[in-house]
Motif scaffolding. Sequence first.
Motif, PDB file in Angstrom:
ATOM      1  N   ARG A  81      65.768  41.163 -34.074  1.00  0.00           N
ATOM      2  CA  ARG A  81      65.046  42.373 -34.464  1.00  0.00           C
ATOM      3  C   ARG A  81      65.962  43.568 -34.693  1.00  0.00           C
ATOM      4  O   ARG A  81      65.691  44.394 -35.561  1.00  0.00           O
ATOM      5  CB  ARG A  81      64.019  42.736 -33.373  1.00  0.00           C
ATOM      6  CG  ARG A  81      62.889  41.743 -33.230  1.00  0.00           C
ATOM      7  CD  ARG A  81      61.941  41.803 -34.422  1.00  0.00           C
ATOM      8  NE  ARG A  81      60.816  40.897 -34.248  1.00  0.00           N
ATOM      9  CZ  ARG A  81      60.811  39.639 -34.645  1.00  0.00           C
ATOM     10  NH1 ARG A  81      61.892  39.138 -35.217  1.00  0.00           N
ATOM     11  NH2 ARG A  81      59.744  38.882 -34.477  1.00  0.00           N
ATOM     12  N   ASP A 111      60.568  44.563 -43.703  1.00  0.00           N
ATOM     13  CA  ASP A 111      60.641  43.195 -43.192  1.00  0.00           C
ATOM     14  C   ASP A 111      62.002  42.558 -43.388  1.00  0.00           C
ATOM     15  O   ASP A 111      62.300  41.533 -42.768  1.00  0.00           O
ATOM     16  CB  ASP A 111      59.575  42.319 -43.857  1.00  0.00           C
ATOM     17  CG  ASP A 111      58.186  42.614 -43.328  1.00  0.00           C
ATOM     18  OD1 ASP A 111      58.083  42.969 -42.146  1.00  0.00           O
ATOM     19  OD2 ASP A 111      57.214  42.503 -44.084  1.00  0.00           O
ATOM     20  N   THR A 114      65.655  38.075 -37.977  1.00  0.00           N
ATOM     21  CA  THR A 114      64.485  37.397 -38.527  1.00  0.00           C
ATOM     22  C   THR A 114      63.944  38.225 -39.676  1.00  0.00           C
ATOM     23  O   THR A 114      63.671  39.413 -39.524  1.00  0.00           O
ATOM     24  CB  THR A 114      63.402  37.225 -37.458  1.00  0.00           C
ATOM     25  OG1 THR A 114      63.928  36.444 -36.383  1.00  0.00           O
ATOM     26  CG2 THR A 114      62.181  36.535 -38.034  1.00  0.00           C
ATOM     27  N   SER A 173      55.277  41.424 -36.419  1.00  0.00           N
ATOM     28  CA  SER A 173      55.555  39.988 -36.513  1.00  0.00           C
ATOM     29  C   SER A 173      54.350  39.165 -36.067  1.00  0.00           C
ATOM     30  O   SER A 173      54.095  38.088 -36.612  1.00  0.00           O
ATOM     31  CB  SER A 173      56.778  39.631 -35.662  1.00  0.00           C
ATOM     32  OG  SER A 173      56.548  39.936 -34.306  1.00  0.00           O
ATOM     33  N   GLU A 189      57.229  47.167 -35.380  1.00  0.00           N
ATOM     34  CA  GLU A 189      57.129  46.027 -34.463  1.00  0.00           C
ATOM     35  C   GLU A 189      56.616  46.463 -33.096  1.00  0.00           C
ATOM     36  O   GLU A 189      55.738  45.817 -32.513  1.00  0.00           O
ATOM     37  CB  GLU A 189      58.507  45.366 -34.319  1.00  0.00           C
ATOM     38  CG  GLU A 189      58.530  44.141 -33.428  1.00  0.00           C
ATOM     39  CD  GLU A 189      57.827  42.962 -34.051  1.00  0.00           C
ATOM     40  OE1 GLU A 189      57.324  42.110 -33.284  1.00  0.00           O
ATOM     41  OE2 GLU A 189      57.757  42.885 -35.288  1.00  0.00           O
TER      42      GLU A 189
END
Length: 339
Positions: free
Chosen positions: A288, A78, A61, A99, A93
């Motif tokens: 991730r 990111d 993602t 996120s 994260e």
Amino acid sequence: MFSSLVLVLLIAAIAWILTGAGLAPIFGVVLPYAAVLVFIIGMIWRMVYWAKSPVPFCIPTTGGQEQSLSFIKQNKIDCPSTTWGVIKRMFVEVFLFRSLFRNTSAEIYEESSVTNGPRSIYYSSKWLWCFALIFHYSVLVVIIRHFRFFLEPVPAPITWIEAVDGIMQVGSPRFYWTGGLALVCLVYLFLRRVCSRKLRYISLFNDYFPLWLLLGIVASGICLRYFDKTEISQVKIYLMGLTHFAPISAQGINEMFFVHLTLVCTLLIVFPFSKLAHMPGIFFSPTRNMANNSRRIRHINPWNPPKQYFTYKEYEDTYREAMAEAGLPLDKPLDKAAE
């Protein structure tokens, strides 16, 4: 929602009544050992299952500019393209809920003179991120503070954390801010799930049950500290006995303590089989833990079985006569093949 609340209240009531009837060893010895065993085995099973699950696609993602031309600035956190970039993104994260910070909410506004019809509005929503972050860090501090019941002498870092947590002392006993903050955050998370029609529609029993359990644990802990007080030294001796596999009598410990302990044990049993297992699960999530480098490195699908290829030469050797009868061109004519 109400069925999960009734179940939590029933668990608490059973613990209260039966410990008062002399069955404290079941809830104070057998249940904690069983809960810890189920928790450890369940979490190991979940993590092994996740580790063995194949990842057929490269599906990280991303939330920024990927690595491209040299003059285009890449968002290395990111949209990481290296292992070091993935480590940095995982750190942000795990410790800052990156996120969730980027979360947006969508609402549909009805027809108006300006829009001439329904219109979807997207806007930044930081409340969930804020309360979730406060809740998780509050629970972490509460867990660290509870280590003083299992260790003797108490390590200095735990004493320092306890002093900072209760630095703004209000009355006696000392008021710990993390307990109050955890309760406020849980109330917010519950109201958010109940008051939002969209969330209420998709919420199931396994969404409400852990929430009620956490509310029960925090509320019973606050009650134990400020209202229905118990002898802390006796509780520590009792828990030290459990830790060293030498259980002692629960004489002098009130029923509310066993209600609190039973709810904690129930949470430990439920934890590996609920959505709460996202704590270690994030490290196994391919969205991730993968780098966005599919243009540079080919991702092999582990589900693809080995192929047995049938070359054209083998195909022609097998079907040469049929191809000749059908008038299809042959690399090796039929008469030469017969020789």
